[in-house]
Design a protein around this motif. Structure first.
Motif, short mmCIF file in Angstrom:
data_model
loop_
_atom_site.label_atom_id
_atom_site.label_comp_id
_atom_site.label_asym_id
_atom_site.label_seq_id
_atom_site.Cartn_x
_atom_site.Cartn_y
_atom_site.Cartn_z
N ARG A 86 0.82 -1.31 -0.03
CA ARG A 86 0.01 0.15 0.03
C ARG A 86 0.75 1.14 0.13
O ARG A 86 1.87 1.12 0.48
CB ARG A 86 -0.83 -0.02 1.29
N GLY A 87 0.29 2.42 -0.59
CA GLY A 87 1.07 3.68 -0.52
C GLY A 87 0.45 4.44 0.55
O GLY A 87 -0.49 4.41 0.76
N VAL A 88 1.57 5.18 1.24
CA VAL A 88 1.04 6.06 2.06
C VAL A 88 1.32 7.44 1.99
O VAL A 88 2.75 7.70 1.74
CB VAL A 88 1.52 5.78 3.75
N ARG A 89 0.42 8.40 1.65
CA ARG A 89 0.80 9.96 1.71
C ARG A 89 0.89 10.69 2.75
O ARG A 89 1.57 11.98 2.81
CB ARG A 89 -0.20 10.47 0.72
N SER A 90 0.36 10.43 3.86
CA SER A 90 0.19 11.35 4.97
C SER A 90 -0.23 10.49 6.54
O SER A 90 -0.32 9.16 6.21
CB SER A 90 -0.92 12.00 4.96
N PRO A 91 0.12 11.09 7.37
CA PRO A 91 -0.21 10.38 8.69
C PRO A 91 -1.53 9.77 8.76
O PRO A 91 -1.80 8.65 9.40
CB PRO A 91 -0.04 11.55 9.88
N GLY A 92 -2.58 10.56 8.27
CA GLY A 92 -3.93 10.02 8.13
C GLY A 92 -4.05 8.53 7.33
O GLY A 92 -4.70 7.57 8.02
N ASP A 93 -3.21 8.66 6.11
CA ASP A 93 -3.21 7.40 5.33
C ASP A 93 -2.34 5.97 6.42
O ASP A 93 -3.12 5.18 6.26
CB ASP A 93 -2.18 7.59 4.19
N VAL A 94 -1.31 6.44 6.95
CA VAL A 94 -0.90 5.51 7.78
C VAL A 94 -1.91 4.95 8.92
O VAL A 94 -1.91 3.54 9.14
CB VAL A 94 0.52 5.99 8.57
N GLU A 95 -2.72 5.81 9.39
CA GLU A 95 -3.47 5.24 10.56
C GLU A 95 -4.63 4.47 9.88
O GLU A 95 -4.87 3.39 10.41
CB GLU A 95 -4.21 6.73 10.99
#
Ligand code: ADP
Length: 166
Positions: A86-95
């Protein structure tokens, strides 16, 4: 190692493509799979989304494009996948992604399918399929200059968006 990069890809963006290209360097085989979810009403059909992905990634020898419906881990097991990407763009994505990863781990305990993350390239981290759809709607329905989309999607996706919204 077979890695699975799943997503809605409605439509595929330069951000997705960047993650797939980088994933393909780590994997022996990278399966990019379109989620064909009958509950959601996508802008583009699974067939169209697959064709955009083929256009963008078909030249990479260890990349396969496919689609699936139902549970991700069931599809992953069927394909003998070692890890989900999965790709993560932001802390929100990580969560959000961490929650899905724990859920998928729970469901795949016996098969030990891991989730791995690649962080977005800074210049592409602002791009999402929903922003692309929003920008395309305003540009094409108001006949504005469409140079912004050049920085977000491939020419074939841009062309398809212009057909949908013009
Ligand atoms: P979803 O699978 O949640 O419907 P998408 O199809 O839009 O979401 O995205 C598939 C995967 O690609 C997700 O892990 C998402 O976080 C990631 N992704 C989306 N846009 C970008 C981007 N610009 N850069 C890096 N990763 C991205």
């Amino acid at each position: 190692m077979t890695i699975l990069y799943p997503g809605s890809f409605d439509p595929v963006t330069l951000g997705h493509i960047d993650i797939a290209v980088r994933g393909a360097k780590i994997a022996t085989r990278l399966i990019v799979a379109v989620l064909d979810n009958t509950n959601k009403k996508p802008l583009f059909s699974a067939k169209e989304r697959i064709s955009f992905l083929q256009d963008a990634l078909g030249h990479i020898s260890n990349v396969e494009i496919d689609s699936f419906s139902g549970l991700l881990v069931e599809y992953a097991k069927q394909k003998n996948v070692t890890a989900i990407l999965r790709g993560v763009r932001s802390p929100g994505d990580v969560e959000n992604e961490a929650r899905y990863a724990v859920f998928n781990r729970l469901l795949s305990e016996l098969n030990n399918i891991e989730t791995i993350f690649i962080t977005a390239s800074p210049s592409l981290s602002f791009i999402s399929s929903s922003i692309v759809r929003e920008v395309a709607f305003h540009i094409y329905s108001s006949n504005l200059n469409d140079t912004t989309l050049h920085n977000m999607v491939t020419p074939s996706v841009q062309h398809a968006l212009s057909k949908v919204y013009q």
